[in-house]
Design an enzyme around this catalytic site. Structure first.
Site, PDB file in Angstrom:
ATOM      1  N   CYS A 112      10.158  28.341  30.482  1.00  0.00           N
ATOM      2  CA  CYS A 112       9.441  28.556  31.768  1.00  0.00           C
ATOM      3  C   CYS A 112       9.344  29.807  31.952  1.00  0.00           C
ATOM      4  O   CYS A 112       8.609  30.364  33.186  1.00  0.00           O
ATOM      5  CB  CYS A 112      10.055  27.486  33.266  1.00  0.00           C
ATOM      6  SG  CYS A 112      10.056  25.610  32.301  1.00  0.00           S
ATOM      7  N   HIS A 258       8.154  30.088  39.803  1.00  0.00           N
ATOM      8  CA  HIS A 258       7.935  28.592  39.120  1.00  0.00           C
ATOM      9  C   HIS A 258       7.708  27.667  39.850  1.00  0.00           C
ATOM     10  O   HIS A 258       8.586  27.497  40.431  1.00  0.00           O
ATOM     11  CB  HIS A 258       8.814  28.708  37.801  1.00  0.00           C
ATOM     12  CG  HIS A 258       9.087  27.609  36.946  1.00  0.00           C
ATOM     13  ND1 HIS A 258       7.711  27.306  36.093  1.00  0.00           N
ATOM     14  CD2 HIS A 258       9.796  26.801  35.761  1.00  0.00           C
ATOM     15  CE1 HIS A 258       7.367  26.413  35.501  1.00  0.00           C
ATOM     16  NE2 HIS A 258       9.107  25.891  35.961  1.00  0.00           N
ATOM     17  N   ASN A 288       4.448  20.361  36.919  1.00  0.00           N
ATOM     18  CA  ASN A 288       5.270  21.736  36.046  1.00  0.00           C
ATOM     19  C   ASN A 288       4.201  22.012  34.676  1.00  0.00           C
ATOM     20  O   ASN A 288       4.488  21.347  33.653  1.00  0.00           O
ATOM     21  CB  ASN A 288       6.553  21.723  36.132  1.00  0.00           C
ATOM     22  CG  ASN A 288       7.858  22.340  35.889  1.00  0.00           C
ATOM     23  OD1 ASN A 288       6.978  23.856  35.016  1.00  0.00           O
ATOM     24  ND2 ASN A 288       9.171  22.036  35.138  1.00  0.00           N
TER      25      ASN A 288
HETATM   26  O1  UT7 Z   1      10.469  24.120  34.406  1.00  0.00           O
HETATM   27  C1  UT7 Z   1      12.022  23.513  34.262  1.00  0.00           C
HETATM   28  C2  UT7 Z   1      12.632  23.683  35.118  1.00  0.00           C
HETATM   29  N1  UT7 Z   1      13.009  22.349  35.567  1.00  0.00           N
HETATM   30  C3  UT7 Z   1      13.177  21.908  36.871  1.00  0.00           C
HETATM   31  O2  UT7 Z   1      13.333  23.188  37.845  1.00  0.00           O
HETATM   32  C4  UT7 Z   1      13.595  20.228  37.045  1.00  0.00           C
HETATM   33  C5  UT7 Z   1      15.276  20.341  38.046  1.00  0.00           C
HETATM   34  N2  UT7 Z   1      15.354  18.915  38.404  1.00  0.00           N
HETATM   35  C6  UT7 Z   1      14.847  18.249  38.734  1.00  0.00           C
HETATM   36  O3  UT7 Z   1      13.122  18.363  39.604  1.00  0.00           O
HETATM   37  C7  UT7 Z   1      15.421  16.507  39.872  1.00  0.00           C
HETATM   38  O4  UT7 Z   1      16.345  16.732  38.961  1.00  0.00           O
HETATM   39  C8  UT7 Z   1      14.301  15.314  38.696  1.00  0.00           C
HETATM   40  C9  UT7 Z   1      12.830  15.596  40.550  1.00  0.00           C
HETATM   41  C10 UT7 Z   1      14.173  16.075  38.019  1.00  0.00           C
HETATM   42  C11 UT7 Z   1      14.868  14.202  39.198  1.00  0.00           C
HETATM   43  O5  UT7 Z   1      15.556  14.733  40.397  1.00  0.00           O
HETATM   44  P1  UT7 Z   1      16.707  13.900  41.124  1.00  0.00           P
HETATM   45  O6  UT7 Z   1      16.505  13.785  43.028  1.00  0.00           O
HETATM   46  O7  UT7 Z   1      17.504  14.239  41.042  1.00  0.00           O
HETATM   47  O8  UT7 Z   1      16.704  12.311  40.799  1.00  0.00           O
HETATM   48  P2  UT7 Z   1      17.304  11.623  40.041  1.00  0.00           P
HETATM   49  O9  UT7 Z   1      17.071  11.511  38.121  1.00  0.00           O
HETATM   50  O10 UT7 Z   1      18.998  11.155  40.024  1.00  0.00           O
HETATM   51  O11 UT7 Z   1      16.853   9.777  39.430  1.00  0.00           O
HETATM   52  C12 UT7 Z   1      17.345   9.074  41.470  1.00  0.00           C
HETATM   53  C13 UT7 Z   1      16.589   7.744  40.818  1.00  0.00           C
HETATM   54  C14 UT7 Z   1      17.515   7.002  39.717  1.00  0.00           C
HETATM   55  O12 UT7 Z   1      17.410   5.864  39.946  1.00  0.00           O
HETATM   56  P3  UT7 Z   1      18.792   5.133  40.441  1.00  0.00           P
HETATM   57  O13 UT7 Z   1      19.866   5.232  39.081  1.00  0.00           O
HETATM   58  O14 UT7 Z   1      19.167   5.738  41.299  1.00  0.00           O
HETATM   59  O15 UT7 Z   1      18.746   4.154  40.510  1.00  0.00           O
HETATM   60  C15 UT7 Z   1      16.289   6.907  38.724  1.00  0.00           C
HETATM   61  O16 UT7 Z   1      16.525   6.466  37.594  1.00  0.00           O
HETATM   62  O17 UT7 Z   1      15.449   7.837  40.666  1.00  0.00           O
HETATM   63  C16 UT7 Z   1      14.939   7.265  39.285  1.00  0.00           C
HETATM   64  N3  UT7 Z   1      13.343   8.048  38.574  1.00  0.00           N
HETATM   65  C17 UT7 Z   1      12.017   7.693  39.087  1.00  0.00           C
HETATM   66  N4  UT7 Z   1      12.564   6.629  39.853  1.00  0.00           N
HETATM   67  C18 UT7 Z   1      10.489   6.372  39.662  1.00  0.00           C
HETATM   68  C19 UT7 Z   1      13.991   8.669  37.988  1.00  0.00           C
HETATM   69  N5  UT7 Z   1      12.382   9.191  37.702  1.00  0.00           N
HETATM   70  C20 UT7 Z   1      11.377   8.520  38.558  1.00  0.00           C
HETATM   71  C21 UT7 Z   1      10.122   8.248  39.053  1.00  0.00           C
HETATM   72  N6  UT7 Z   1      10.027   7.090  39.479  1.00  0.00           N
HETATM   73  N7  UT7 Z   1       9.287   8.896  37.740  1.00  0.00           N
END
Ligand code: UT7
Length: 339
Positions: A112, A258, A288
């Site tokens: 990115c 970004h 993204n």
């Molecule tokens: O371009 C490169 C740079 N990339 C970035 O900067 C990305 C940085 N990271 C992020 O933006 C975030 O970490 C994410 C958006 C990727 C994820 O958000 P989060 O708040 O960290 O969520 P998580 O991965 O900790 O997941 C929380 C919950 C999980 O469920 P449980 O275990 O709490 O029951 C996931 O299974 O959300 C669930 N989950 C979803 N639910 C519905 C994960 N993806 C989804 C989804 N829809 N698409």
């Protein structure tokens, strides 16, 4: 010595829109989760086009908006994580499509941050007099490396391309550039190349296969770790650019980050105590798009008439590698030639 400037911008996104609601019909997700956790409402997905094709479309739009002809371009760089091929480079394919026969062409792999890296390299080439007009493109067809069954990753990304033409002028267009990398975080955001598969049986017994490389070639990400890295890298990059250029945040009209996650951008808005209008965002519509996100945003701002001659704009990127970087530019374009 002449100064380095952005002479024109262009961008292209595929027509096909995939909304959060549409994704929710094929995987276990919903609009509310995606919007509150990321800010993304929809993304564009290519239907049959490869990275070189959308990169060339963005490049042609930039050329239309400049007085530069394809044969005047002597350097083409495509920043991409999703090249058409291992070889040739996507830049060489673009060169052929747009008829830029006088250019030296190569790709940049910096995820990115790729467009910022390309800006930096083009700046060095032009400033030292080796090249005159550089076409730099951030282009991605991330849809081809996403596991569309993995909701934690496929909802985040989109396809698109953005381009800029750099050349010489009297006013200093590129004021400050800063880049960095940290390979210790290499596994946090990753897409494997083709695993080693030696098809000669005798040799295969002698040469160990690369276990780390086995399996799928989809993008994988430790989201929370990357989130922490992103806010740190963005904060440090902005601070470094401002202190090394002797400018303050009030001197900057727009920050173009970004476009990964609105929560990362909101965090920066709070940390810097600035009006949220200072940060340009379009991830709501495109998700993204990795290396393409900053040049698409810059071109949109240009076309929307947001940028006036003399404005100082700070571009800042971060991503896989780990990589990060930013630049402060002064806008030197009088007015947009066509929309
Ligand atoms: O371009 C490169 C740079 N990339 C970035 O900067 C990305 C940085 N990271 C992020 O933006 C975030 O970490 C994410 C958006 C990727 C994820 O958000 P989060 O708040 O960290 O969520 P998580 O991965 O900790 O997941 C929380 C919950 C999980 O469920 P449980 O275990 O709490 O029951 C996931 O299974 O959300 C669930 N989950 C979803 N639910 C519905 C994960 N993806 C989804 C989804 N829809 N698409």
């Amino acid at each position: 010595m002449k100064e380095v400037q952005i002479l024109a911008t262009g961008s292209y996104v595929p027509d096909r829109i995939v909304t959060n609601d549409e994704l929710a019909t094929v995987i276990d997700t919903n609009d509310e989760w995606i919007k509150t956790r990321t800010g993304i409402g929809e993304r564009r997905i290519t239907t049959g086009e490869n990275t070189s094709s959308i990169a060339a479309k963005a490049a042609l739009k930039a050329l239309e908006n400049s007085s530069i002809k394809p044969l005047d371009i002597d350097l083409i760089m495509v920043a991409t994580t999703t090249p058409d091929c291992y070889t040739p480079s996507t830049a060489c394919i673009v060169q052929n499509i747009i008829g830029a026969a006088n250019a030296t062409c190569f790709d940049i792999s910096a995820a990115c941050s790729g467009f910022i890296y390309a800006l930096n390299i083009a700046y060095q080439f032009i400033k030292n007099g080796t090249k005159k007009n550089a076409l730099i493109i951030g282009a991605e067809t991330l849809s081809k490396i996403l596991d569309w069954n993995d909701r934690s990753i496929c909802v985040l990304f989109g396809d698109g391309a953005g381009a800029a033409i750099l050349g010489c002028g009297e006013e200093k267009g590129l004021i400050q550039i800063y880049t960095g990398s940290d390979g210790k975080g290499a596994n946090l955001l990753k897409c494997n190349a083709v695993p080693i598969d030696i098809n000669n049986k005798k040799l295969k017994e002698k040469i160990p296969q690369n276990a780390d490389n086995e399996g799928y070639h989809y993008l994988s990400m430790e989201g929370r770790e990357i989130f922490k890295f992103a806010v740190k890298a963005m904060g440090e990059t902005i601070k470094t650019l401002l202190s090394s250029s002797g400018l303050t945040i009030d001197d900057i009209k727009y920050i173009v980050p970004h476009q990964a996650n609105l929560r990362i951008i909101d965090y920066m808005i709070k940390k810097l105590k600035v009006d949220k209008k200072k940060f340009y965002t379009n991830l709501q519509y495109y998700g993204n798009t990795s290396a393409a996100s900053i040049p698409i945003a810059l071109d949109q701002m240009n076309r929307e008439g947001l940028l006036e001659k003399g404005d100082k704009i700070l571009l800042v990127g971060f991503g896989g590698g780990l990589t990060w970087g930013g630049t402060i530019i002064e806008w030197t374009i009088d007015k947009q030639i066509s929309s």
